[in-house]
Design an enzyme around this catalytic site. Sequence first.
Site, PDB file in Angstrom:
ATOM      1  N   PRO A 211      -6.082   0.841   2.489  1.00  0.00           N
ATOM      2  CA  PRO A 211      -7.013   0.791   1.383  1.00  0.00           C
ATOM      3  C   PRO A 211      -6.450   0.170   0.142  1.00  0.00           C
ATOM      4  CG  PRO A 211      -6.721   3.007   2.151  1.00  0.00           C
ATOM      5  CD  PRO A 211      -5.637   2.173   2.927  1.00  0.00           C
ATOM      6  N   GLY A 212      -7.055  -0.694  -0.560  1.00  0.00           N
ATOM      7  CA  GLY A 212      -6.572  -1.132  -1.687  1.00  0.00           C
ATOM      8  C   GLY A 212      -5.791  -2.570  -1.585  1.00  0.00           C
ATOM      9  N   GLY A 214      -7.013  -5.429  -0.386  1.00  0.00           N
ATOM     10  CA  GLY A 214      -7.855  -6.427  -0.834  1.00  0.00           C
ATOM     11  C   GLY A 214      -8.717  -7.070   0.361  1.00  0.00           C
ATOM     12  N   LYS A 215      -9.361  -6.054   1.369  1.00  0.00           N
ATOM     13  CA  LYS A 215      -9.964  -6.504   2.215  1.00  0.00           C
ATOM     14  C   LYS A 215     -11.553  -6.757   1.786  1.00  0.00           C
ATOM     15  CE  LYS A 215      -9.269  -2.868   4.383  1.00  0.00           C
ATOM     16  NZ  LYS A 215      -8.232  -2.104   3.787  1.00  0.00           N
ATOM     17  N   THR A 216     -11.950  -6.113   0.963  1.00  0.00           N
ATOM     18  CA  THR A 216     -13.336  -6.183   0.190  1.00  0.00           C
ATOM     19  C   THR A 216     -13.179  -7.716  -0.406  1.00  0.00           C
ATOM     20  OG1 THR A 216     -13.465  -4.035   0.062  1.00  0.00           O
ATOM     21  CG2 THR A 216     -15.180  -5.277  -0.659  1.00  0.00           C
ATOM     22  N   HIS A 432      17.757   1.893   8.408  1.00  0.00           N
ATOM     23  CA  HIS A 432      17.339   2.111   9.616  1.00  0.00           C
ATOM     24  C   HIS A 432      16.743   0.676  10.261  1.00  0.00           C
ATOM     25  CE1 HIS A 432      14.604   4.574  12.199  1.00  0.00           C
ATOM     26  NE2 HIS A 432      13.890   3.483  12.342  1.00  0.00           N
ATOM     27  N   GLU A 433      16.181  -0.066   9.397  1.00  0.00           N
ATOM     28  CA  GLU A 433      15.390  -1.440  10.006  1.00  0.00           C
ATOM     29  C   GLU A 433      16.443  -2.410  10.271  1.00  0.00           C
ATOM     30  OE1 GLU A 433      12.574  -1.119  11.038  1.00  0.00           O
ATOM     31  OE2 GLU A 433      11.832   0.811   9.798  1.00  0.00           O
ATOM     32  N   HIS A 436      17.825  -1.639  13.497  1.00  0.00           N
ATOM     33  CA  HIS A 436      16.962  -2.074  14.582  1.00  0.00           C
ATOM     34  C   HIS A 436      17.198  -3.617  14.940  1.00  0.00           C
ATOM     35  CE1 HIS A 436      14.402   1.351  15.645  1.00  0.00           C
ATOM     36  NE2 HIS A 436      13.707   1.158  14.407  1.00  0.00           N
ATOM     37  N   ASP A 508      10.111   5.835  17.265  1.00  0.00           N
ATOM     38  CA  ASP A 508      11.004   5.030  17.995  1.00  0.00           C
ATOM     39  C   ASP A 508      11.557   5.618  19.169  1.00  0.00           C
ATOM     40  OD1 ASP A 508      11.306   3.253  16.081  1.00  0.00           O
ATOM     41  OD2 ASP A 508      13.120   3.951  15.168  1.00  0.00           O
TER      42      ASP A 508
HETATM   43  P1  ADP Z   1      -9.808  -2.606   0.381  1.00  0.00           P
HETATM   44  O1  ADP Z   1     -11.135  -3.264   0.535  1.00  0.00           O
HETATM   45  O2  ADP Z   1      -8.708  -3.269   1.087  1.00  0.00           O
HETATM   46  O3  ADP Z   1      -9.717  -1.324   0.019  1.00  0.00           O
HETATM   47  P2  ADP Z   1     -10.178  -4.075  -2.259  1.00  0.00           P
HETATM   48  O4  ADP Z   1     -10.688  -5.467  -1.975  1.00  0.00           O
HETATM   49  O5  ADP Z   1     -11.459  -3.208  -2.593  1.00  0.00           O
HETATM   50  O6  ADP Z   1      -9.392  -3.209  -1.352  1.00  0.00           O
HETATM   51  O7  ADP Z   1      -9.157  -4.124  -3.354  1.00  0.00           O
HETATM   52  C1  ADP Z   1      -9.505  -3.601  -4.518  1.00  0.00           C
HETATM   53  C2  ADP Z   1      -9.173  -4.403  -5.823  1.00  0.00           C
HETATM   54  O8  ADP Z   1      -7.631  -4.558  -5.923  1.00  0.00           O
HETATM   55  C3  ADP Z   1      -9.777  -5.965  -5.768  1.00  0.00           C
HETATM   56  O9  ADP Z   1     -11.001  -5.947  -6.430  1.00  0.00           O
HETATM   57  C4  ADP Z   1      -8.833  -6.724  -6.484  1.00  0.00           C
HETATM   58  O10 ADP Z   1      -9.003  -6.529  -8.114  1.00  0.00           O
HETATM   59  C5  ADP Z   1      -7.551  -5.927  -6.264  1.00  0.00           C
HETATM   60  N1  ADP Z   1      -6.664  -6.574  -5.190  1.00  0.00           N
HETATM   61  C6  ADP Z   1      -6.345  -6.312  -4.280  1.00  0.00           C
HETATM   62  N2  ADP Z   1      -5.630  -7.152  -3.398  1.00  0.00           N
HETATM   63  C7  ADP Z   1      -5.559  -8.193  -4.084  1.00  0.00           C
HETATM   64  C8  ADP Z   1      -5.007  -9.336  -4.016  1.00  0.00           C
HETATM   65  N3  ADP Z   1      -4.231  -9.679  -2.780  1.00  0.00           N
HETATM   66  N4  ADP Z   1      -5.066 -10.318  -4.982  1.00  0.00           N
HETATM   67  C9  ADP Z   1      -5.606 -10.091  -6.120  1.00  0.00           C
HETATM   68  N5  ADP Z   1      -6.249  -8.817  -6.297  1.00  0.00           N
HETATM   69  C10 ADP Z   1      -6.140  -7.838  -5.316  1.00  0.00           C
HETATM   70 ZN    ZN Z   2      12.604   2.656  13.560  1.00  0.00          ZN
END
Ligand code: ADP
Ligand code: ZN
Length: 624
Positions: A211-212, A214-216, A432-433, A436, A508
């Site tokens: 989460p967070g 930047g997928k959305t 650790h890494e 490996h 592992d």
């Molecule tokens: P997810 O959908 O993965 O939970 P979001 O797309 O909602 O994440 O990301 C939340 C906010 O974080 C975005 O609106 C943006 O402002 C910021 N953010 C996340 N990833 C990036 C990125 N790679 N570049 C710039 N801003 C980002």
């Molecule tokens: Zn390991």
Amino acid sequence: MEPKQLFHFNRSLLRSKKFLMGVGAAVAVVVLLLAIWLPAQQLPELLSMSDVASGITHGQITSIEDSLATGEMTLHYTGGRIAKALRDTSAPLVQQLSYLGISPQELTGVQIKIEATDTAMTVSRGIGTVLSVAVIAFLAFMAVRTLRTSGPARQKKFEEGIIPDVHFYQVAGMDENLQELKDVVTFLKEGDKYTAMGAKMPRGVLLVGDPGCGKTLIAKAVAGEAGVPFFALSGSEFVEVFAGVGASRVRALFEKARKKAPSIIFIDEIDAVGRERHNGSSGAEMEQDQTLNQLLVEMDGFSSTENVIVLAATNRMDILDPALTRAGRFDRRVFVTRPDIKGREEILKIHMQGKRISPDVSLSNVARATPGLVGADLANIVNEAAIIAVRADHSMVEMGDFEEAVEKNLTGGVQRKNSLMSAEERRIVAYHEAGHAITMHATRLSDPVYKITIIPRGAAGGYTMSLPVEDTMLHSKNKILARITGLMGGRAAEEIFFHDVTSGAANDLQVATQLAEEMVMRLGMDSATGLRVYPQQQGYAALAAPHNSQKTSESIDEAVKNILDSCYSQARQILSEQCAYVERVANELLEVETLSRDEFVRLMNAPILNHEAKLKVFNTVEIG
Ligand code: ADP
Ligand code: ZN
């Protein structure tokens, strides 16, 4: 969170307060008048709540008299029909209707009158009750509305059918990942060319990442770049709703998107509906099933000329139903990983645009101080720093403001605290890494090390990835042994360099044990147990299956243990001999967090200098 959202939120709160008071008063007056002037009527026909919902959807119901105390409702239909229904008294009517898929917008055409039913009540008490009831109902309505538009935990808002003003340059630190999506953009823009050529459009792309990350944002950027409308829904919306709602919402969304094709459909948290099915019969599971089925039906129903592409986000690809990832559905995937130092710096840069930043601010230092944080956290930090600067009456955002913002972020959310490792943990993960990587590098039959990182991902503190040079059909005994040795490298490095071991090797060891068991029980690769194959069953099947004799079980256990032990001691030996390289790789990882294959090979090929060659042994550390 978007950079300006915090300010924006405050302003809109002010506005909505005034709005709230005005509308609240109006509603209260209307409700009051109606309650006094319209007495309840006793009527025979009793409808179910879903009848009520469908009546509203079809615009047949003009008004509802709702008695809060008893849950009895009187429904007025167009054409004068009147019916009764009973609802659950534990939740407000509006909320129950929203569970049945009725949006507040749909309710605008329906007059809802809330009644105090007790006729013996004195007028003054009646007024008091009705007033408070009206206020409660109104607040509930507002609460439901905000819940529906923003979701309880995250402030995400999807405007349906809008072309987002988001572009790839606003997404930082994932150039390699964007290629697949650039293809999607081309498909959307020049679909005709492709279809004329007979090429099939991609149907679904899975965006996998925490989460967070930047997928959305990426999904919106795809729509923005292609200049097509964006339709979105979130899988978690369907988790607790009544049967049928999820499926019908999916159907409605696809219908809208098709009408506006070319377009993008984005499904956030697809794992909430796309979880592997287990033929469960609980209401929630059946609902999930129906929603998932509807989704599959819609995706299969695309004709080859239809320009609708579905992007879906998840952080749990492992639990997805295989039906979803089959060819023609979500058969492409893009990994959206946590950013490394460079990526974090770029993200900070993007979010600083339009802000007054003092020249003393060192972005690379901010990036260095925030390992493990994702884009959403960083956007938040920039915004927080600006707020701190305003509060401190600075003319520009200063480095000190950033430091405070970072600190606040790190000590703030529980979730974020988890993702941030302590300095000592980071060191252990780095060794650790490195362990490996170097055991893999040193065992001839191991696959080449492809990438090493100490950026946490899910439960893992870091990972080392190796990729086979070519696809192999046959796995030789020595190759499997090399793989087990590589897996043991992490634990062995901890023991050599820290004189202690951590829980970090759990996965592992699990994989290594599975491999060793395969060798012994299924592949006939152990000389002691021989060529016989032993049935490997789990759960009920194992209870029902004939047991191996005590002696056989013992010899299997013994053989598995021998394999694991000898691989472990081999890993230890390799790492003791090459400890200077382990040091070097671990230190580099602590510095840059991620090493590509080339960078790793360069480190391994550089000659070891004299002062590096000494085996440095750390004091025992205590790990919580
Ligand atoms: P997810 O959908 O993965 O939970 P979001 O797309 O909602 O994440 O990301 C939340 C906010 O974080 C975005 O609106 C943006 O402002 C910021 N953010 C996340 N990833 C990036 C990125 N790679 N570049 C710039 N801003 C980002
Ligand atoms: Zn390991």
